[in-house]
Design an enzyme around this catalytic site. Sequence first.
Site, PDB file in Angstrom:
ATOM      1  N   GLY A  10      35.289  48.605  41.626  1.00 18.32           N
ATOM      2  CA  GLY A  10      34.551  47.842  40.613  1.00 18.32           C
ATOM      3  C   GLY A  10      33.369  47.117  41.227  1.00 18.32           C
ATOM      4  O   GLY A  10      32.995  46.021  40.804  1.00 18.32           O
ATOM      5  N   GLY A  13      30.391  45.799  39.084  1.00 17.62           N
ATOM      6  CA  GLY A  13      30.674  44.855  38.005  1.00 17.62           C
ATOM      7  C   GLY A  13      30.077  43.476  38.262  1.00 17.62           C
ATOM      8  O   GLY A  13      29.439  43.237  39.298  1.00 17.62           O
ATOM      9  N   GLN A  14      30.314  42.574  37.312  1.00 23.60           N
ATOM     10  CA  GLN A  14      29.720  41.229  37.398  1.00 23.60           C
ATOM     11  C   GLN A  14      30.092  40.534  38.706  1.00 23.60           C
ATOM     12  O   GLN A  14      29.225  40.034  39.434  1.00 23.60           O
ATOM     13  CB  GLN A  14      30.174  40.370  36.209  1.00 23.60           C
ATOM     14  N   LEU A  15      31.381  40.486  39.004  1.00 23.22           N
ATOM     15  CA  LEU A  15      31.834  39.835  40.240  1.00 23.22           C
ATOM     16  C   LEU A  15      31.728  40.771  41.436  1.00 23.22           C
ATOM     17  O   LEU A  15      31.306  40.371  42.526  1.00 23.22           O
ATOM     18  CB  LEU A  15      33.305  39.446  40.080  1.00 23.22           C
ATOM     19  N   TYR A 141      44.547  42.831  28.156  1.00 29.65           N
ATOM     20  CA  TYR A 141      43.976  42.483  29.476  1.00 29.65           C
ATOM     21  C   TYR A 141      44.848  41.409  30.143  1.00 29.65           C
ATOM     22  O   TYR A 141      45.244  41.539  31.309  1.00 29.65           O
ATOM     23  CB  TYR A 141      42.549  41.981  29.263  1.00 29.65           C
TER      24      TYR A 141
HETATM   25  C1  AKB Z   1      37.119  37.604  30.102  1.00 29.53           C
HETATM   26  O1  AKB Z   1      36.515  36.849  29.332  1.00 29.53           O
HETATM   27  O2  AKB Z   1      37.827  38.545  29.740  1.00 29.53           O
HETATM   28  C2  AKB Z   1      37.026  37.344  31.595  1.00 29.53           C
HETATM   29  C3  AKB Z   1      38.168  36.515  32.069  1.00 29.53           C
HETATM   30  C4  AKB Z   1      38.253  35.089  31.725  1.00 29.53           C
HETATM   31  O3  AKB Z   1      39.016  37.012  32.746  1.00 29.53           O
HETATM   32  N1  AKB Z   1      35.786  36.703  31.888  1.00 29.53           N
END
Ligand code: AKB
Length: 317
Positions: A10, A13-15, A141
Amino acid sequence: MQQETILITGASGQLGSVLSKRLQDKFGVNNVIATDLRDNPSFVGQFEILDATDFEALTTIVIKYNVTQIYHMAAILSANGEKNPLLTWDINMKTLFNVLEVSRIHTISKVFFPSSIAVFGANVNRDNTPQDSNLTPSTVYGMTKAAGENWANYYYEKYGLDIRSIRYPGVIGYQSLPGGGTTDYAVDIFHKAIKNEPFECFLSEKTTLPMIYMDDAIRATIEVMDAPSVNIKTRTSYNVAGVSFNPEEITNAIRTIYPDFKVTYKPDFRQGIADSWPKSIDDTNAKNDWNWKPNYNLEAMTEDMIENLKATYLEKI
Ligand code: AKB
């Protein structure tokens, strides 16, 4: 000292993109193998296309470069994940299992697994949410992160794998754009302000969430990975706090620099996700175990964000 070779998934990605650069500074450009699903021609350094759901492909890269540490940053985030829950579960879990297994088989010395404030849901105290709260995530998630934390702990207990993790709040940085999260508004709002455009916020003005400035997020990652193994007493994942604010408060902070900045509110499905998350985080364990301390409050973050974003936009003109 052993020469470390770092694999990062990844990495676009952002991070991941910012972390890759930081790891290059720390370990040397040639000792960081950045990987992502798609090619990244602008990446400076070693880059490999990798679908981390493919165990053979992951293994090939680990062997080819003699990898010693893995930072597994690839994941589908909270808001995007809700659009296809089963696929999100499959991808987030499969990639983690592959990283855990390749690490076990090839005796990788350290692994980093990013968790999230999304592990929290109903039944927690939303103010100063404790480390050991009940985990009943509201998103797939969050479920993958809560399950992932337990798998991390399992591989540590059963196989001695030195895996470390932090629960990231929403990450805000000028270097990269987030993709598919619930906290993304807090990055987008800055881009609109810089461009003198109005911003329509998908969360309501009083929705307070835990956030962290990129600089602090990257430092937390490096610090938890650098800490002596005996100090890492939490092998699921550490609560880490940065700064908490709501859309109204960040708007007011931006208005100290752009007084005419216009913001309207049109909450969508992401409001429900945000409402299930903590407002602030108790990170006592991280403070005690590896001396965690954030540097950026809302004002410092806003100033730094605007200064750097302005420079980025000027470069593009
Ligand atoms: C999201 O908003 O899904 C992420 C997180 C807080 O893990 N930035």
